[in-house]
Enzyme design. Structure first.
Site, PDB file in Angstrom:
ATOM      1  CB  SER A 301      -0.875   0.019   1.252  1.00 11.30           C
ATOM      2  OG  SER A 301      -0.161   0.559   2.355  1.00 11.30           O
ATOM      3  CG  ASP A 302       1.741   5.790  -1.137  1.00 10.21           C
ATOM      4  OD1 ASP A 302       2.641   5.840  -0.268  1.00 10.21           O
ATOM      5  OD2 ASP A 302       1.706   6.571  -2.100  1.00 10.21           O
ATOM      6  CD1 TRP A 303       1.662   7.724   5.586  1.00  9.25           C
ATOM      7  CD2 TRP A 303       3.757   6.954   5.681  1.00  9.25           C
ATOM      8  NE1 TRP A 303       2.160   8.022   6.827  1.00  9.25           N
ATOM      9  CE2 TRP A 303       3.458   7.569   6.911  1.00  9.25           C
ATOM     10  CE3 TRP A 303       5.036   6.404   5.505  1.00  9.25           C
ATOM     11  CZ2 TRP A 303       4.367   7.650   7.958  1.00  9.25           C
ATOM     12  CZ3 TRP A 303       5.932   6.493   6.556  1.00  9.25           C
ATOM     13  CH2 TRP A 303       5.600   7.100   7.763  1.00  9.25           C
ATOM     14  N   GLY A 305      -2.397   4.181   3.074  1.00 10.21           N
ATOM     15  CA  GLY A 305      -3.382   4.084   1.995  1.00 10.21           C
ATOM     16  C   GLY A 305      -4.544   3.157   2.312  1.00 10.21           C
TER      17      GLY A 305
END
Ligand code: BGC
Length: 760
Positions: A301-303, A305
């Site tokens: 995932s992104d930060w 996310g």
């Protein structure tokens, strides 16, 4: 483009490859959907999975942040250490340094029940110690070897400092110069972005067969999946509404090519894709990435996310967010902890399956095996590279100079004459060591700031008197320093005005609604112009700028971008002609913000621009073209590009689909007096298609170096992938249609010379 060997993570650990074959990078975009066969689970992984508790499995899917450049034991890092000890952690980001990474690894390997090593990730975007020019600048070189060199140096510096994995390359194509992250990608064209994405992945991961477990390599991450660059209005994290054909023709090709180059991981993006957040989007993450393309790595995932699915209005709460993300195809959660917190309950309630959980864990473990972490979890602390080597500095200097674009050069104002006896350097970036660009680490930037233009000019012109006056700050309204700058210019044979954007004005969360030079910098240029003395402008910035009325009065403008560690030397190399600039714009420069979107590869309208007809697509108050077009860039010499020749004038669509190709050849001659580089560019336009096509799309480029008077024939090979396009079918349909196609060849996207091909 070079032939790609498809390397698989599975083969890296001795398993059976899911899919094989050999693809060309150019052809990669059209490889048809091969139904996914379940990945055979390596016996080592199977054995390990059988021994793991649910908590340990969920732990492998958790990535937590470490405080940048602090040692273990601090209050922020205690939670990370506890999680590692308890076997509830798979990965840590933002840790680097051989000692600190070894210390944390030791906890995971020696103190946790199963001793599974951690994987350490870091955003090494354009260098760790040796900062190369920003990615957008690299793209301006139109030479993928530039990015390969960055990746090779970055991989060594990172790996010896305990970093196994970089969150790079970013391959978000964008039409938005307001978007700060335009600095991190390759601009507005999918083909150019694809070439750079492939070279960067190969540079990080190696293509010499030594594998990810070599201490020269790190795992790469293709990000952000997908369409992040489509953020409405260029405002970071904003909504993206995109048709399937736009998604597949515009945003997906670099990712597909990166996969074919063996990229180990993919990162989900912060945006929604037609209403469905990318982190919960099973169409992109599962249907396309895993099923259609057979991806063998894992999705991080992104930060935060995963948790942000709640703010998106997509998930009710953390448990819902974890369920939606995992089921859609996210394997590892960065920063937020929803899966670790709620996973067991979700599993017991049948909201997520054991099969999916095991699949995600197996994907993460597979990369750990491929990186050799089970055998060699630690790095040799005596081996850690702790500063840029002379060779790395040289590469940073050469690539920065190679990435610069000469936007304007009236009356051959550049290069600066050797006879210049006095030179004034003015502007807020003339004596600045802050030219590294976005994405550097506080520790690294402090230890190895960028070289200054003033010092480099002094070194390059030892016999000249070199003075400096700042004139104005990069931001703010104070213009009190302008008179001193004017006085310096009046006394100098030539003035170098160094203006631009501070690095914090581009990159993540750095959208601007006004993309002109900030503060009083335009006033400074105007005041220098008013002296009537010779001057040149050097721009240091992270995005296309609107250049304003000062452009008319500036004889020469050099776009240097944020050049990195060797900024000063590289700029001086170009200013004094040691390097003849040969870069080209990877993004269009709009005339005003109101002209955005302003990209060369737009679609045809029913009423294309006409100066004589009001009822055509245009602004009343602007010419139809950008200030500087995609592909534009001058040289200190002149080139002549001949008429392109087609190896044949017609080709059947059927033959193309079966792999037939044709050749376009064109000669390029250096007609000037110095050696230099030209980038020969090839664009195609499908005249009539079942889906309106871009007025031009780049399908070939070659940067050539020629001595004065010499010429070369450049050859491009075109096939189905260059003439066809993806339709709106959700299941993925690539079509090559019959009809006429114009093929343009020249030195920018405005090239006028064309040949017509008929596809029968
Ligand atoms: C960015 C990513 C980055 C991640 C980890 C996020 O905010 O969008 O590109 O890799 O942070 O630092």
């Amino acid at each position: 483009m070079r032939e790609l060997r498809r390397r698989t993570l599975l083969s890296a650990i001795g398993g059976t490859a899911v899919a094989g074959g050999s693809l060309t990078a150019a052809g990669a975009g059209i490889a048809r959907a091969a139904p996914q066969r379940p990945s055979p689970v390596d016996p080592n992984i199977k054995k390990l999975l059988d021994r793991m508790t649910v908590e340990e499995k969920l732990g492998q899917l958790q990535q937590l942040p470490w405080a940048v450049s602090t040692g273990p034991g601090g209050s922020e890092t205690k939670d990370v250490e506890d999680a590692a000890r308890a076997g509830r952690l798979g990965s840590v980001l933002n840790i680097f340094g051989a000692k600190s990474s070894n210390a944390l690894q030791r906890i995971a390997v020696e103190e946790s029940r199963l001793g599974i090593p951690l994987i350490f990730g870091l955003d090494v975007i354009h260098g760790l110690w040796t900062t190369f020019p920003i990615p957008l600048a690299q793209a301006a070189s139109f030479d993928p070897e530039v990015t390969r060199r960055d990746a090779e140096v970055s991989a060594k510096e990172s790996r010896t400092n305990g970093v196994h994995w970089t969150f790079s390359p970013m391959m978000d194509v964008t039409h938005e110069p307001r978007w700060g992250r335009v600095a991190e990608g390759c601009g507005e064209d999918p083909y150019l972005t694809t070439a750079f994405a492939v070279a960067k992945v190969e540079g990080y991961q190696g293509e010499d067969g030594s594998g990810l477990d070599s201490k020269d390599h790190i795992a790469a991450c293709a990000k952000h999946f997908v369409a992040y660059g489509g953020a409405e209005g260029g405002r970071d994290y904003n909504t993206v509404d995109v048709s399937e054909s736009r998604l597949r023709n515009h945003y997906l090709p670099p990712f597909k090519a990166a996969l074919d180059a063996g990229v180990a991981t993919v990162m989900a993006s912060f945006n929604t894709i037609s209403g469905v957040p990318a982190h919960g989007n099973s169409h992109t993450l599962t249907d396309i990435l895993y099923k259609e393309w057979g991806f063998e790595g894992f999705v991080v995932s992104d930060w935060n996310g995963v948790d942000e699915l709640i703010a998106h209005g997509f998930a009710e709460d953390g448990a819902d967010a974890a369920r939606l993300a995992l089921n859609a195809g996210v394997d590892m959660e960065m920063a937020s902890t929803d899966l670790a917190k709620h996973g067991k309950k979700l599993l017991n309630g049948g909201r997520i399956s054991e099969r999916r959980l095991d699949q995600a864990v197996a994907r993460v473990l597979r990369l750990k095996y491929a990186l050799g972490l089970f055998e060699h979890p630690y790095v040799d602390e005596d081996d850690a590279i702790d500063k840029p080597s002379a060779e790395a500095r040289k590469a940073a200097r050469e690539t920065a100079a190679r990435s610069m674009v000469l936007l304007k050069n009236d009356g051959k104002a550049l290069p600066i004459e050797k006879s210049a006896r006095s030179i004034a350097v003015v502007g807020p970036f003339g004596d600045s060591d802050d030219l590294l660009g976005t994405w550097t680490f506080p520790g690294a930037a402090k230890k190895f700031p960028s070289g200054k233009v003033l010092a480099a000019v002094k070194a390059a012109a030892p016999h000249a008197k070199v003075t400096y006056a700042k004139g104005v700050n990069a931001e703010g309204t104070d213009t009190g320093g302008i008179p001193a700058a004017v006085a310096a210019a009046k006394k100098a044979d030539v003035t170098v005005v160094v203006v631009g954007e501070p690095p914090a004005m581009s990159g993540e969360a750095a959208a601007r609604s006004d993309i002109s030079l900030p503060g009083g910098q335009e006033k400074l240029i105007e005041a220098i112009a008013a002296t009537g003395r010779p001057f040149v402008v050097v721009l240091v910035n992270g995005r296309p700028l609107t250049v304003g009325s000062w452009l008319k009065s500036a004889p020469a403008v050099l776009e240097a971008w944020h050049p990195g560690l060797e900024a000063g030397n590289a700029i001086a190399d170009v200013l004094f002609g040691k390097v003849n600039p040969g870069g080209k714009l990877p993004v269009s420069f709009p005339r005003t913000v109101g002209q955005i979107p302003c990209h060369y590869n737009h679609e045809s309208t029913g009423r294309p621009y006409s100066a004589d007809n009001k009822y055509t697509s245009k602004y009343l108050d602007l010419p139809p073209d950008p200030q500087f077009a995609f592909g534009h860039g001058l040289s200190y010499t002149d080139f002549e590009i001949g008429e392109p020749k087609l190896s044949r004038e017609s080709v059947s669509a059927r033959a193309l689909r079966k792999g037939d190709t044709l050749e376009v050849s064109v000669s390029v001659r250096n007609t000037g007096r110095r050696a230099g580089d030209e980038v020969v560019q090839l664009y195609v336009h499908d005249i009539a298609a079942s889906i309106a096509q871009p007025v031009r799309k780049l399908r070939g480029f070659r940067r050539v170096t020629l001595e004065p008077g010499r010429s070369k024939t450049v050859r491009f090979r075109l096939g189905a992938e260059d003439f066809g396009f993806w339709t709106n079918a959700e299941s993925g349909e690539f079509r090559v249609e019959e009809g006429a196609v114009d093929i343009y060849v020249g030195n920018s996207s405005e090239a006028g010379t064309k040949r017509r091909l008929t596809i029968t």
